[in-house]
Design a protein around this motif. Structure first.
Motif, PDB file in Angstrom:
ATOM      1  N   PHE A  26      -7.186  -0.260  -3.389  1.00 47.37           N
ATOM      2  CA  PHE A  26      -6.112  -1.284  -2.975  1.00 47.37           C
ATOM      3  C   PHE A  26      -7.020  -2.621  -2.718  1.00 47.37           C
ATOM      4  O   PHE A  26      -7.823  -2.632  -1.942  1.00 47.37           O
ATOM      5  N   HIS A  27      -6.480  -3.545  -3.721  1.00 43.84           N
ATOM      6  CA  HIS A  27      -7.400  -5.122  -3.658  1.00 43.84           C
ATOM      7  C   HIS A  27      -6.600  -5.818  -2.560  1.00 43.84           C
ATOM      8  O   HIS A  27      -5.168  -5.814  -2.754  1.00 43.84           O
ATOM      9  N   VAL A  50       0.766  -1.305  -0.006  1.00 44.29           N
ATOM     10  CA  VAL A  50      -0.025  -0.081   0.163  1.00 44.29           C
ATOM     11  C   VAL A  50       0.894   1.236   0.127  1.00 44.29           C
ATOM     12  O   VAL A  50       1.954   1.244   0.768  1.00 44.29           O
ATOM     13  N   ASP A  51       0.581   2.138  -0.980  1.00 41.72           N
ATOM     14  CA  ASP A  51       1.255   3.274  -1.104  1.00 41.72           C
ATOM     15  C   ASP A  51       0.489   4.450  -1.585  1.00 41.72           C
ATOM     16  O   ASP A  51      -0.277   4.205  -2.598  1.00 41.72           O
ATOM     17  N   ASN A  52       0.679   5.691  -1.303  1.00 42.93           N
ATOM     18  CA  ASN A  52       0.015   6.814  -1.698  1.00 42.93           C
ATOM     19  C   ASN A  52       0.914   7.929  -1.615  1.00 42.93           C
ATOM     20  O   ASN A  52       1.107   8.674  -0.481  1.00 42.93           O
ATOM     21  N   THR A 100      -6.015   0.883  -8.945  1.00 42.30           N
ATOM     22  CA  THR A 100      -6.523   2.059  -9.212  1.00 42.30           C
ATOM     23  C   THR A 100      -6.754   2.412 -10.477  1.00 42.30           C
ATOM     24  O   THR A 100      -7.608   2.884 -11.080  1.00 42.30           O
ATOM     25  N   ASP A 107     -10.832  -4.655   1.181  1.00 40.85           N
ATOM     26  CA  ASP A 107     -10.016  -3.585   0.543  1.00 40.85           C
ATOM     27  C   ASP A 107     -10.081  -2.430   0.982  1.00 40.85           C
ATOM     28  O   ASP A 107     -10.589  -1.995   1.938  1.00 40.85           O
ATOM     29  N   GLU A 110      -2.906  -4.964  -3.547  1.00 43.22           N
ATOM     30  CA  GLU A 110      -2.338  -4.898  -5.039  1.00 43.22           C
ATOM     31  C   GLU A 110      -3.166  -3.477  -5.394  1.00 43.22           C
ATOM     32  O   GLU A 110      -4.391  -3.092  -5.158  1.00 43.22           O
ATOM     33  N   ASP A 111      -2.410  -2.646  -6.068  1.00 40.08           N
ATOM     34  CA  ASP A 111      -2.807  -1.341  -6.371  1.00 40.08           C
ATOM     35  C   ASP A 111      -3.676  -1.444  -7.634  1.00 40.08           C
ATOM     36  O   ASP A 111      -2.921  -1.534  -8.714  1.00 40.08           O
ATOM     37  N   ARG A 170      -7.267   6.224  -4.927  1.00 41.83           N
ATOM     38  CA  ARG A 170      -6.777   5.177  -4.937  1.00 41.83           C
ATOM     39  C   ARG A 170      -7.244   3.711  -4.502  1.00 41.83           C
ATOM     40  O   ARG A 170      -7.873   4.018  -3.269  1.00 41.83           O
TER      41      ARG A 170
END
Length: 582
Positions: A230-231, A171-173, A255, A192, A252-253, A228
């Protein structure tokens, strides 16, 4: 030709506006009797000092006009240590070298103990919003904290501490994160995560008020960013079988592949719920100064933006407004949720009611919400039955984003006092109409502050919804519900034993007497906040509950016919009821 075309266009727009106004003025029918009381009472009292909460928000140095300061910070109410009592996380916004977040554990006597040191939650930063959800299905609530340029994913270790698993989780934003929510969009049993992003902010850009003095930048100064998604790929088991080491999780991103990456916007408020009744959760995003977004779940891992088609992008005059906080609830008793969004003082807050299923209309005027006792810039907001009369009420916390020319209260100091506002309370009648009762609620509405976050929870265990408010540069305040002559109540926990967690996304219907009331379970609501993850029902004069039906997140429905007494908490476990008739 150009003049004729322009004239036809203006005539069409006038006709559409007139029809929208007439349509909005139509009364909303409902089965609930008229419950407006001739005299209003005080609903809340400030118990902050007695509770042991000593938190003061630090936005950083005054006078810098650093835009994240005015956005503020949120809070969360959740049972961190599994003792059945609500604990509190309060976020700081003073930057990496500023004060740290404060984590309070509730004690058996109802007071709060500062348990920040060594908790893993005591970190500094430009911390914005928080969402709570058990993302690894181990029975312990985990957290995500959004930040100006970043976020933290925090795993509950089960001993009152949390581990930062951001890097390993995927996870990243890097953008400016605001509100966030956990929800199971693909119904695979794993929560999610959706994270809103605000604007592509340039802190070197100077902004001015209309009179030429320096002020905070408006969001339209910068481009919006995409939300965004994220799954959750599912948890990995503990390293040692039988150990207390919690399972990890990977995200998993998605988006871009989900479709959310196609349409940016200055997102501030979010709510995840089934907007069209197909059993799959959708995403509503309140955008600040731009059209709102409604991401409809296509049941295949993708979303389609349909806010315009479903009349949630604009108000009934076709205008986009400064969307901040979001509240969801059934205000007229028809079994479908309605949506309330806060805006600037120069605008009006908007109530959209749902009918037919999946389509909405602006009913702000008919609801009595466009002429409050005073106008204010709204942020956090909640729909809840504060006096247990069976009708949802409305709370709004306020604080300006542009400096006042004249200041009524200088208690926040020479800089921040220019942005102070008073909070508001509105009493619902159960038919979709509201009455402003702010003047009768001076403890909650009488003091000027730059309020931002608002969350609800039964902190003292008496069955009534209490409130916690955060503010920019001021103290967090806890308000105990003291509404007199409250009716009966029921608090429902919908729990999935196979997943070991609360069933986020469940729809809960309670039948008591001749009334059926509905609630939708997800604690991510309001503005930058996460509330108690329980469904709360005011039952009025009904002393017994005849039936409870739960539509679980996977689409199955069960009926629980306990015929139980009111004024209690119940836990409904998936699989323990009987199948509901289709």
């Amino acid at each position: 030709m150009r003049r004729v075309g322009l004239g036809i266009l203006c005539l069409c727009l006038f006709a559409a506006s007139l029809l929208a106004y007439v349509y909005a003025r139509q009364p909303t029918p409902g089965p609930t009797p008229d419950l407006v009381k001739p005299e209003e009472s005080t609903w809340f009292t400030d118990v902050t000092e007695a509770s042991g909460i000593r938190f003061v928000h630090d936005p950083g140095p005054a006078g810098t006009y650093f835009m994240p300061q005015q956005v503020g910070s949120g809070a969360a109410a959740f049972d961190a240590d599994g003792d059945g009592r609500l604990d509190i996380l309060l976020l700081q916004n003073g930057g990496p070298n500023g004060p740290k977040n404060v984590f309070y554990l509730q004690q058996p006597d109802g007071t709060f103990r500062d348990a920040s040191a060594g908790s893993g939650l005591d970190f500094a930063g430009h911390n914005m919003g928080v969402a709570v959800g058990d993302f690894n299905n181990d029975g312990r609530p985990d957290l995500v904290v959004t930040q100006y340029t970043g976020l933290r994913l925090l795993l509950n270790n089960g001993d009152g501490t949390f581990s930062d698993v951001t890097r390993e989780s995927g996870v990243d934003n890097p953008a400016w994160g605001t509100s966030a929510a956990f929800f199971d969009y693909d119904r695979d049993g794993w929560l999610d995560l959706v994270v809103l992003s605000y604007v592509d902010y340039d802190p070197t850009w100077p902004c001015q008020a209309p009179n030429g003095t320096r002020d905070f930048c408006a969001p339209k100064t910068f481009k919006g960013r995409v939300s965004r998604l994220f799954h959750n790929l599912g948890g990995r088991p503990a390293a040692t079988p039988g150990s207390n080491t919690p399972a990890r999780a990977r995200f998993e991103d998605v988006t871009e592949t989900s479709g959310l990456g196609r349409t940016p916007g200055p997102g501030l408020g979010v709510v995840c719920a089934d907007f069209d009744g197909d059993g799959w959760p959708d995403i509503f995003v309140a955008n600040d100064g731009a059209a709102n977004h409604l991401w409809m779940n296509q049941k295949n891992g993708t979303f389609k933006e349909e806010a315009v088609e479903r009349s949630l992008a604009y108000n009934n005059m076709g205008q986009s407004q400064a969307g901040m906080g979001v509240a969801l609830g059934d205000v007229n008793g028809d079994g479908m949720f309605d949506l309330f969004v806060t805006h600037l003082a120069e605008e009006t807050n908007t109530l959209w009611t749902q009918k037919p299923r999946g389509f909405f209309r602006d009913q702000s005027a008919a609801a009595g919400l466009i002429t409050p006792t005073w106008r204010a810039t709204g942020f956090g907001t909640l729909l809840a039955d504060f006096d247990h009369d069976g009708a949802l009420d409305l709370a709004v916390v306020n604080g300006r984003v542009a400096a006042r020319a004249a200041v009524d209260d200088w208690s926040l100091g020479p800089f921040w006092s220019r942005y102070g506002d008073r909070n508001q309370l509105f009493r619902g009648d159960g038919r979709g109409r509201f009455r402003d009762v702010s003047e009768a609620n001076q403890p909650f509405s009488g003091q000027y502050a730059i309020s931002r976050g608002l969350l609800r929870g039964d902190f003292d265990g008496d069955g009534a919804q209490d409130l916690l408010v955060t503010s920019v540069g001021g103290p967090a305040r806890l308000y105990r519900n003291v509404a007199p002559n409250r009716g009966h109540w029921l608090i429902v926990r919908a729990f999935d034993p196979a997943l070991k967690r609360d069933a986020y996304g469940a729809e809960i219907r309670v039948r008591a007497g001749d009334q059926t009331r509905t609630a939708w379970l997800n604690p991510a609501e309001s503005y930058l906040c996460s509330s108690e993850p329980r469904a709360h029902f005011g039952l009025g004069t009904a002393a017994r509950v005849d039936e409870i039906e739960v539509v679980w997140p996977d689409g199955t429905a069960e009926v629980f016919e306990e015929g139980c007494d009111a004024d209690r908490r119940v836990e409904l476990r998936k699989g323990a009821g009987r199948p509901a008739r289709k």
